[in-house]
Enzyme design. Structure first.
Site, PDB file in Angstrom:
ATOM      1  N   VAL A  17       0.834  -1.208   0.000  1.00 34.43           N
ATOM      2  CA  VAL A  17       0.000   0.000   0.000  1.00 34.43           C
ATOM      3  C   VAL A  17       0.872   1.262   0.000  1.00 34.43           C
ATOM      4  O   VAL A  17       0.641   2.196  -0.782  1.00 34.43           O
ATOM      5  CB  VAL A  17      -0.967  -0.013   1.211  1.00 34.43           C
ATOM      6  N   GLU A 132     -10.527   5.706   5.172  1.00 34.49           N
ATOM      7  CA  GLU A 132     -11.288   5.221   4.010  1.00 34.49           C
ATOM      8  C   GLU A 132     -10.740   3.893   3.477  1.00 34.49           C
ATOM      9  O   GLU A 132     -11.503   3.025   3.033  1.00 34.49           O
ATOM     10  CB  GLU A 132     -11.251   6.283   2.897  1.00 34.49           C
ATOM     11  N   VAL A 135     -11.772  -0.182   4.724  1.00 30.63           N
ATOM     12  CA  VAL A 135     -12.907  -1.054   4.357  1.00 30.63           C
ATOM     13  C   VAL A 135     -13.155  -0.987   2.853  1.00 30.63           C
ATOM     14  O   VAL A 135     -13.282   0.102   2.277  1.00 30.63           O
ATOM     15  CB  VAL A 135     -14.201  -0.635   5.098  1.00 30.63           C
ATOM     16  N   LYS A 208     -13.613  -5.274   9.304  1.00 33.31           N
ATOM     17  CA  LYS A 208     -14.259  -4.259   8.456  1.00 33.31           C
ATOM     18  C   LYS A 208     -15.726  -4.096   8.841  1.00 33.31           C
ATOM     19  O   LYS A 208     -16.254  -2.973   8.859  1.00 33.31           O
ATOM     20  CB  LYS A 208     -14.104  -4.659   6.985  1.00 33.31           C
TER      21      LYS A 208
HETATM   22  P1  NAP Z   1       2.925  -5.000   3.575  1.00 35.86           P
HETATM   23  O1  NAP Z   1       3.100  -5.110   2.122  1.00 35.86           O
HETATM   24  O2  NAP Z   1       3.306  -6.137   4.441  1.00 35.86           O
HETATM   25  O3  NAP Z   1       3.703  -3.679   4.051  1.00 35.86           O
HETATM   26  C1  NAP Z   1       3.868  -3.352   5.395  1.00 35.86           C
HETATM   27  C2  NAP Z   1       4.952  -2.290   5.514  1.00 35.86           C
HETATM   28  O4  NAP Z   1       5.121  -1.905   6.868  1.00 35.86           O
HETATM   29  C3  NAP Z   1       6.333  -2.757   5.042  1.00 35.86           C
HETATM   30  O5  NAP Z   1       7.031  -1.673   4.485  1.00 35.86           O
HETATM   31  C4  NAP Z   1       6.992  -3.223   6.330  1.00 35.86           C
HETATM   32  O6  NAP Z   1       8.413  -3.121   6.254  1.00 35.86           O
HETATM   33  C5  NAP Z   1       6.448  -2.230   7.314  1.00 35.86           C
HETATM   34  N1  NAP Z   1       6.279  -2.774   8.659  1.00 35.86           N
HETATM   35  C6  NAP Z   1       5.465  -3.786   9.029  1.00 35.86           C
HETATM   36  N2  NAP Z   1       5.554  -3.998  10.356  1.00 35.86           N
HETATM   37  C7  NAP Z   1       6.442  -3.102  10.824  1.00 35.86           C
HETATM   38  C8  NAP Z   1       6.957  -2.831  12.106  1.00 35.86           C
HETATM   39  N3  NAP Z   1       6.568  -3.542  13.172  1.00 35.86           N
HETATM   40  N4  NAP Z   1       7.857  -1.835  12.232  1.00 35.86           N
HETATM   41  C9  NAP Z   1       8.235  -1.115  11.154  1.00 35.86           C
HETATM   42  N5  NAP Z   1       7.771  -1.325   9.916  1.00 35.86           N
HETATM   43  C10 NAP Z   1       6.881  -2.304   9.755  1.00 35.86           C
HETATM   44  O7  NAP Z   1       1.394  -4.684   3.936  1.00 35.86           O
HETATM   45  P2  NAP Z   1       0.322  -3.933   3.026  1.00 35.86           P
HETATM   46  O8  NAP Z   1      -0.377  -4.943   2.185  1.00 35.86           O
HETATM   47  O9  NAP Z   1       0.928  -2.754   2.393  1.00 35.86           O
HETATM   48  O10 NAP Z   1      -0.745  -3.507   4.143  1.00 35.86           O
HETATM   49  C11 NAP Z   1      -0.493  -2.398   4.983  1.00 35.86           C
HETATM   50  C12 NAP Z   1      -1.782  -2.068   5.738  1.00 35.86           C
HETATM   51  O11 NAP Z   1      -2.814  -1.771   4.801  1.00 35.86           O
HETATM   52  C13 NAP Z   1      -2.334  -3.203   6.596  1.00 35.86           C
HETATM   53  O12 NAP Z   1      -2.977  -2.666   7.722  1.00 35.86           O
HETATM   54  C14 NAP Z   1      -3.377  -3.855   5.683  1.00 35.86           C
HETATM   55  O13 NAP Z   1      -4.370  -4.529   6.397  1.00 35.86           O
HETATM   56  C15 NAP Z   1      -3.923  -2.630   5.017  1.00 35.86           C
HETATM   57  N6  NAP Z   1      -4.564  -2.846   3.732  1.00 35.86           N
HETATM   58  C16 NAP Z   1      -3.938  -3.580   2.772  1.00 35.86           C
HETATM   59  C17 NAP Z   1      -4.551  -3.749   1.532  1.00 35.86           C
HETATM   60  C18 NAP Z   1      -3.931  -4.559   0.443  1.00 35.86           C
HETATM   61  O14 NAP Z   1      -4.613  -4.813  -0.558  1.00 35.86           O
HETATM   62  N7  NAP Z   1      -2.682  -4.980   0.552  1.00 35.86           N
HETATM   63  C19 NAP Z   1      -5.802  -3.149   1.284  1.00 35.86           C
HETATM   64  C20 NAP Z   1      -6.396  -2.381   2.297  1.00 35.86           C
HETATM   65  C21 NAP Z   1      -5.776  -2.243   3.500  1.00 35.86           C
HETATM   66  P3  NAP Z   1       9.255  -4.076   5.256  1.00 35.86           P
HETATM   67  O15 NAP Z   1       8.790  -3.692   3.877  1.00 35.86           O
HETATM   68  O16 NAP Z   1      10.674  -3.728   5.483  1.00 35.86           O
HETATM   69  O17 NAP Z   1       8.888  -5.467   5.619  1.00 35.86           O
HETATM   70  N1  HSE Z   2      -6.475  -8.620   2.654  1.00 36.06           N
HETATM   71  C1  HSE Z   2      -7.507  -7.675   2.389  1.00 36.06           C
HETATM   72  C2  HSE Z   2      -8.447  -8.229   1.364  1.00 36.06           C
HETATM   73  C3  HSE Z   2      -6.896  -6.390   1.908  1.00 36.06           C
HETATM   74  O1  HSE Z   2      -8.091  -9.201   0.699  1.00 36.06           O
HETATM   75  O2  HSE Z   2      -9.551  -7.707   1.230  1.00 36.06           O
HETATM   76  C4  HSE Z   2      -7.910  -5.287   1.716  1.00 36.06           C
HETATM   77  O3  HSE Z   2      -8.412  -4.857   2.943  1.00 36.06           O
END
Ligand code: NAP
Ligand code: HSE
Length: 440
Positions: A17, A132, A135, A208
Site C-alpha cells: 500500500v 477510508e 474497508v 471491516k
Molecule cells: P505489507 O506489504 O506487508 O507492508 C507493510 C509495511 O510496513 C512494510 O514496508 C513493512 O516493512 C512495514 N512494517 C510492518 N511492520 C512493521 C513494524 N513492526 N515496524 C516497522 N515497519 C513495519 O502490507 P500492506 O499490504 O501494504 O498492508 C499495509 C496495511 O494496509 C495493513 O494494515 C493492511 O491490512 C492494510 N490494507 C492492505 C490492503 C492490500 O490490498 N494490501 C488493502 C487495504 C488495506 P518491510 O517492507 O521492510 O517489511
Molecule cells: N487482505 C484484504 C483483502 C486487503 O483481501 O480484502 C484489503 O483490505
C-alpha cells in the site's frame, strides 16, 4: 502558486500500500495539488528492513526504520499508518494524534481493536483520524455512509468485504482451481494480509464489519461478539450443489438493525446467494456493499477491494481530505468525523433473533437409517427440512448429504449441529452455510 501551503506527508509502512501511495501521488501530483490548492510533499517513509529491494525507488535519505520518528516529527502534517498489526501501529497512531497531527490509516484490525481509544485520542488532542482505505479497498464506502447517506438510519448493510476470499471463491467456482494455489496467487498479487488466516478465516471481514457497524450504529462490536466463519471448509462439491439449487457462494459481512426491538446483529459467514442477486455476481478481487437506509432505500457499491492501486486510491482520498482540513484550519471537522451516530445505544441481537435458511452438508455413513436419524435430530430442534440431496462422498462407504432448511434461527441450528456432531453416523464436522435472502 507560491502562497499554497506545503503539507508534509510521512508514510509509516512502505510495502504494497505504501509504495502504491507514493507511486500514484507522485504521478498525479500537479493535478492533485491544483485540485487541493496545497503542495504535497512526500517527506519520509518507514520500513522494517532498509535493505529490502522495492519496486518503487525513493531517495535513501527519505527512508527510516523508525516509524515512531515519523509519527513524532512535528514537521510531518499527515502521518499515514500503512504497516498493519496492532502493536507498533497503535503506538504510531496514538503518538501522531497526541501531537495533533492528521493520521490516515488502512488498518482495519487496529481500528476494530482500538478504535474507541484512537478516536478519543484524536478528539482530546485536536488530531484527526481518517480511514477510508480500511474497508472495501477502493470503494469510498466510509464517505458514502458518513456523508452521502447521512440522512439515513441503516436497517441493513451487507456485502463482500474481503478481496482475497472473493478472488479464491471465484477461482474455485469458475476454474475448479485448487484452494492452496489460488491463495498463493492472491498473496503474490498483494491482496492478502501478511497473516493470510486473517483473510480466509473471516477475521479481516469481521474487522471491516466492525468499522461499518460503528459508523452506521455508533457501537463498537468486538469480533468475539459476532458469528465469524471463513471459507477454508468450502469445497468444489459445495459450489456444484449450490449451483444445482440456484445459488452462488460468497463470504459476506451482514449488519442488520431492528429498530423496533433496538437490536443489532453483526456477522461474517460464507453465504448462498441466489444467482440473480447483484452481490452474487461480483467476482475476483472485487468487493460489493449493499446499504439499505430508511430514507434512500437500497444503494449498491462495487469496486476493487484489495491490491496496491485500489487501496492507494482510498488512502490518497483521505490525504486530500486531510489537506483540505489543514488548509482551512484544523480546528474544523469533516462531516461525520465528530462521531458516528448519536442514537441511543442498541443491544446485540440474541441468537434466536438471527433468522435464516440454512444449507447443511454432512459426510455420513452410507447405510440404512442414517437419513432418518439426521432428520430426527433436526425435528427435535424444530428445524424444518426443505430439500435433501445425496451424492457419493470421496471415500468408500460414505455419502455426502446436503440438506437445506426452511427459516430457522442461530440458537436452533447451533443446537442441531451439536447433536449431529455426536451422531456416530456423521463422519466429519458438518459444513453449515447460511442462505442469504436479500432482495438484491
Ligand atoms: P505489507 O506489504 O506487508 O507492508 C507493510 C509495511 O510496513 C512494510 O514496508 C513493512 O516493512 C512495514 N512494517 C510492518 N511492520 C512493521 C513494524 N513492526 N515496524 C516497522 N515497519 C513495519 O502490507 P500492506 O499490504 O501494504 O498492508 C499495509 C496495511 O494496509 C495493513 O494494515 C493492511 O491490512 C492494510 N490494507 C492492505 C490492503 C492490500 O490490498 N494490501 C488493502 C487495504 C488495506 P518491510 O517492507 O521492510 O517489511
Ligand atoms: N487482505 C484484504 C483483502 C486487503 O483481501 O480484502 C484489503 O483490505
Amino acid at each position: 502558486m507560491s502562497d499554497r501551503p506545503v503539507l508534509n506527508i510521512g508514510l509509516c509502512g512502505f510495502g504494497t500500500v505504501g509504495q502504491g501511495v507514493w507511486k500514484h501521488l507522485s504521478a498525479n501530483l500537479p493535478a492533485l495539488e491544483s485540485r487541493l490548492g496545497a503542495k504535497l510533499n512526500l517527506a519520509r517513509a518507514s520500513v522494517r528492513d532498509l535493505k529490502k529491494k522495492r519496486a518503487v525507488k525513493v531517495p535513501a535519505r527519505v527512508l527510516t526504520s523508525d516509524p515512531l520518528a515519523i509519527a513524532r516529527d512535528p514537521s510531518i502534517h499527515i502521518v499515514c499508518e500503512l504497516m498493519g498489526g496492532t502493536t507498533v501501529a497503535r503506538e504510531v497512531t496514538l503518538a501522531a494524534l497526541q501531537r495533533g497531527a492528521v493520521v490516515v490509516s488502512a488498518n482495519k484490525a487496529l481500528i476494530c481493536e482500538h478504535g474507541a481509544e484512537i478516536i478519543a485520542a484524536a478528539r482530546a488532542h485536536g488530531g484527526h483520524f481518517f480511514f477510508e482505505a480500511s474497508v472495501a479497498g477502493g470503494i469510498p464506502i466510509i464517505k458514502a455512509l458518513r456523508e452521502g447517506l447521512v440522512a439515513n438510519r441503516f436497517t441493513r448493510i451487507y456485502g463482500i468485504l474481503n478481496g482475497t476470499c472473493n478472488y479464491i471463491l471465484t477461482q474455485m467456482e469458475d476454474q475448479d482451481a485448487p484452494y492452496a494455489a489460488v491463495l498463493a496467487e492472491a498473496k503474490r498479487l498483494g491482496y492478502a494480509e501478511a497473516d493470510e488466516s486473517l483473510d480466509v478465516d473471516g477475521w479481516d471481514t469481521a474487522h471491516k464489519a466492525s468499522v461499518l457497524a460503528w459508523l452506521a450504529h455508533g457501537v463498537w462490536v468486538r469480533t468475539d461478539q459476532m458469528i465469524v466463519e471463513g471459507i477454508s471448509r468450502i469445497t468444489p462439491t459445495d459450489f456444484r450443489i449450490a449451483a444445482t439449487l440456484g445459488f452462488g457462494i460468497k463470504l459476506l459481512a451482514v449488519i442488520t438493525r431492528d429498530f423496533a426491538k433496538n437490536e443489532l446483529s453483526v456477522r461474517v459467514h460464507p453465504t448462498l446467494l441466489p444467482e440473480g442477486n447483484v452481490v452474487a455476481n461480483v467476482s475476483g478481487v472485487f468487493n460489493a456493499v449493499s446499504v439499505t437506509g430508511d430514507v434512500v432505500g437500497t444503494t449498491f457499491y462495487s469496486g476493487r477491494g484489495a491490491g496496491q492501486d485500489a487501496t492507494a486510491s482510498a488512502v490518497i482520498s483521505d490525504i486530500a481530505d486531510a489537506a483540505s482540513l489543514l488548509k482551512h484550519g484544523k480546528g474544523g471537522h469533516l462531516l461525520g468525523e465528530i462521531s458516528a451516530v448519536t442514537e441511543p445505544a442498541c443491544r446485540l441481537a440474541p441468537p434466536e433473533s438471527i433468522r435464516s435458511r440454512y444449507y447443511l452438508r454432512l459426510t455420513v455413513k452410507d447405510e440404512p437409517g442414517v437419513l432418518a436419524r439426521v432428520a430426527s435430530v433436526m425435528a427435535k430442534h424444530k428445524v424444518s427440512i426443505a430439500s435433501v440431496i445425496q451424492t457419493p462422498a470421496d471415500r468408500p462407504g460414505a455419502a455426502s448429504l446436503v440438506l437445506t432448511t426452511h427459516e430457522s434461527n442461530e440458537r436452533a441450528i447451533g443446537a442441531t449441529l451439536r447433536r449431529l456432531r455426536a451422531l456416530g453416523a456423521v463422519l466429519d464436522d458438518p459444513v453449515l452455510l447460511r442462505i442469504g435472502d436479500f432482495e438484491r
